[in-house]
Structures are given as C-alpha cells and as structure tokens.
Design a protein around this motif. Structure first.
Motif, mmCIF file in Angstrom:
data_model
loop_
_atom_site.group_PDB
_atom_site.id
_atom_site.type_symbol
_atom_site.label_atom_id
_atom_site.label_comp_id
_atom_site.label_asym_id
_atom_site.label_seq_id
_atom_site.Cartn_x
_atom_site.Cartn_y
_atom_site.Cartn_z
ATOM 1 N N GLU A 1 -74.601 46.914 -58.406
ATOM 2 C CA GLU A 1 -74.670 45.473 -58.170
ATOM 3 C C GLU A 1 -75.256 44.772 -59.387
ATOM 4 O O GLU A 1 -76.247 45.249 -59.984
ATOM 5 N N GLU A 2 -74.673 43.676 -59.753
ATOM 6 C CA GLU A 2 -75.211 42.843 -60.823
ATOM 7 C C GLU A 2 -76.680 42.512 -60.529
ATOM 8 O O GLU A 2 -77.034 42.165 -59.404
ATOM 9 N N THR B 1 -79.192 44.735 -60.876
ATOM 10 C CA THR B 1 -79.952 45.956 -60.622
ATOM 11 C C THR B 1 -80.770 46.326 -61.855
ATOM 12 O O THR B 1 -80.299 46.242 -62.991
ATOM 13 N N ARG C 1 -73.356 39.935 -57.600
ATOM 14 C CA ARG C 1 -74.504 39.902 -56.688
ATOM 15 C C ARG C 1 -74.027 39.696 -55.254
ATOM 16 O O ARG C 1 -73.176 38.853 -54.990
ATOM 17 N N SER D 1 -72.320 41.806 -53.522
ATOM 18 C CA SER D 1 -71.141 42.617 -53.219
ATOM 19 C C SER D 1 -71.480 44.077 -52.965
ATOM 20 O O SER D 1 -70.625 44.857 -52.562
ATOM 21 N N ALA D 2 -72.719 44.467 -53.247
ATOM 22 C CA ALA D 2 -73.212 45.819 -52.974
ATOM 23 C C ALA D 2 -74.716 45.685 -52.744
ATOM 24 O O ALA D 2 -75.250 44.577 -52.735
ATOM 25 N N ASP D 3 -75.383 46.786 -52.545
ATOM 26 C CA ASP D 3 -76.833 46.761 -52.363
ATOM 27 C C ASP D 3 -77.459 47.661 -53.427
ATOM 28 O O ASP D 3 -77.657 48.851 -53.210
ATOM 29 N N LYS D 4 -77.667 47.089 -54.608
ATOM 30 C CA LYS D 4 -78.214 47.776 -55.785
ATOM 31 C C LYS D 4 -77.229 48.800 -56.343
ATOM 32 O O LYS D 4 -76.605 48.566 -57.357
#
Length: 341
Positions: free
Chosen positions: A102-103, A105, A138, A140-143
């Motif tokens: 993720e952006e 991180t 940001r 779109s994922a979790d880290k």
C-alpha cells in the motif's frame, strides 16, 4: 544508498528507477537470487531418483496486524508455505514471494518483513528464488499482502495422505494449540486484553523429516492452521472415513489461552496455529514417532491426543471430556477470527 524514501510511493511500483531502487535495496539485496531474469532456473539431484515427485503449493497472507508477538507477515509467509510442502512428505527447496504494498507503507517495515523471511528461509533450508512487487494506492490494501509459492521434492516410496488413516492409528501433535490465534487477537487490542502469548509460527520441515525417517508407516500429516485442530481432524475423518476420538485431558493448551477463550467465548480447538501439526501413525510406531518429534525443537512438546476408530455412525470427531463424558467436535462454521494468516 540510492533509496532515500522513508515511505512507499506509487512511483515505487511504476517500473522505473524508483522501483528498481526499492527492489534492489529492500528485496534482492537480502534474498540474493542467482539471476535477475524473470524466472528462476532450478535444478536438484533429488529429482534424479526414480519415483521422486515434485510438490508445489501456493498461499496468500493478509494477517492483521502485520507484526505480532512471535513474528510478522514475512515469517508466517515462509512458515506457512514450507509447512504445506512438508506435511505432504516433501523436502521444501524453493519459494517465490510476491508483495502487494500500500502506498505510504514504511520502508523500514518492509525491511523487517524481508529480514524475517530471509532468516526463516535459512532456518528451514529453502531459498527465495524469484518474486514480484506491486504498489497500490492508499486504502486499496492494508500495508502489505504477501503471496508465496513453494516447490519441494517428495522422495521415492513416501506417500502420505488422509485416506491412508486406518482404525487404530494414533494421533499426535507436536506442541501446544491455539497460540497463534490467541497472539493475533491480543495484538489487535480490540478487546483490551493483556496476555503474554507468542505466536507458534515455525517451519516444520525438519520435524517432518525426522518423523518420516523414524516411522515407515507414517499415514498422514496436516498443519492445523485456519479452523484449528478441530477442523483439521474433521477433514481427515471425512477423507479417511473413520471416527476420531481425542482426549481433553491430553490436549496441550496453555492456561493463558484457555483463560482468553473463556473470557471471549471462544473454543481453543478452533484457534489457528502456524507451527502445529497433527500426524497419524500406526500403534506400533507411536514411541518412535514421539521420540523423533521430541528430538527437534519444534516437537519438544509432542503428545498423543487421540485415536482413529471405525466410523460406526459415520466419520466424525468426538472428545472425551475431563468429566468422563463425550461431545461431538464439529467442523468450524464461518470464522472465529478473520485475517489471522
């Protein structure tokens, strides 16, 4: 040092210099692949033996939080894939690793994840030989999410599977149950629980090699991950068409895990494990199996927990309780804890 950023940006996934710097300094400098080609080129003498077979597995890891007592998402990615190979009788040899980041991180977090992967891979005797990196915006994922695939070799003459379990065979686990699920739950902090519980996250290849060598009639091995021991035993019972009875008295569960489960209304038999397996062996090989498992650090707590029986009322799992009664141990329905691996 070319990489000066402290956080991942979308530029690190764009295919240019920023991406090359991230991959070079965070990933390949640690994993040290033999080439920079788009594929790994593999060779092993083990496949030259007549009857040897390749084993291949893949798994994705989305654990929350990505760092927890006893490990992080990198360690669990290596352990989980190594164990999926090992319980099938394979000697794990090579892994691939793909990262969705993720952006925003922290790059230091990535370094810790990669360092843990390298350390665990070295301990397990495997090499991370190829991989991929993608960056998403940001939210779109979790880290970071990690997908690993593994390749190993099953030696000739070794054939393990749940269908080989027979009435009379004995079930053994290598150590305590439920530590990983309990550690993740405590690390999330949602319940304001304080517990000194470490994940049992560990690679079990060396343990399986010891048991396989000591027990020529080893029937089956499974790692009790999501769904815990209860779900694993139900899968085996169904595939083998046997009944399995376990003893509550001999189940190795820490007092801290029992206490947490009592407070939250959970059953430790359904809590996830990441370094626990159950093996089924013929009755005459129980002592050999226990001795072999206890000779390896990951199996020092090995104990007999039950036995397979004729499935008179159909394949099912029951537990003999501390009070002398019995209860059915069903397959887990749904998910006690999401995102635990």
């Amino acid at each position: 040092m070319a990489l000066r950023d402290q956080h991942v940006t979308l530029a690190h996934g764009g295919g240019g210099k920023a991406m090359r710097d991230l991959i070079g300094e965070v990933f390949t400098s640690v994993f040290e692949p033999e080439s920079s080609e788009d594929q790994a080129r593999l060779m092993t003498d083990a496949l030259q033996q007549p009857g040897a077979r390749l084993a291949f597995t893949t798994d994705s890891f989305v654990v929350d939080p990505v760092e927890f007592p006893g490990g992080n998402i990198g360690k669990i990615a290596v352990c989980g894939t190594v164990n999926d190979l090992a319980v099938g009788g394979a000697t794990p040899l090579w892994l691939s690793a793909a990262f969705i980041i993720e952006e925003g991180t922290d790059i230091d977090l990535l370094r810790r994840i990669v360092s843990a992967m390298k350390e665990e891979a070295d301990k397990a005797g495997v090499k991370i030989v190829t991989g991929d990196t993608k960056v998403v915006g940001r939210g779109s994922a979790d880290k970071v999410f990690v997908t690993t695939s593994g390749v190993g070799v099953i030696p000739p003459g070794l054939d393990l599977g749940a269908t080989y379990v027979q009435p009379g065979d004995v079930a053994i686990v290598n150590h305590v149950l439920g530590d990983h699920g309990a550690a993740i739950l405590a690390a999330r902090g949602d319940m304001a629980l304080s517990a000194d519980i470490q994940s049992d996250c560990a690679s079990l290849g060396h343990l399986m090699a010891a048991v396989s060598a000591a027990c020529p009639s080893l029937r089956c091995a499974r790692d009790a991950t999501r769904g815990g021991l209860a779900s694993t035993l139900n899968e085996i019972a169904g595939e083998a068409d046997v009944a399995i009875e376990i003893s509550e008295e001999t189940l190795p569960i820490r007092a801290e895990v029992k206490g947490m489960c009592e407070i939250l209304g959970l059953d430790p038999l359904y809590l996830a494990n990441e370094g626990t397996l159950v093996v089924f062996v013929a009755p005459e090989e129980v002592d050999a199996a226990l001795s072999a498992m206890r000779s390896v650090p990951e199996g020092e707590g090995a104990v007999v927990i039950g036995q397979a029986k004729v499935a008179g009322a159909g394949p099912r799992v029951t537990m003999r309780t501390l009070f002398g009664g019995g209860r059915i141990v069903d397959m887990l329905v749904g998910e006690q804890l999401p995102r635990i691996c």
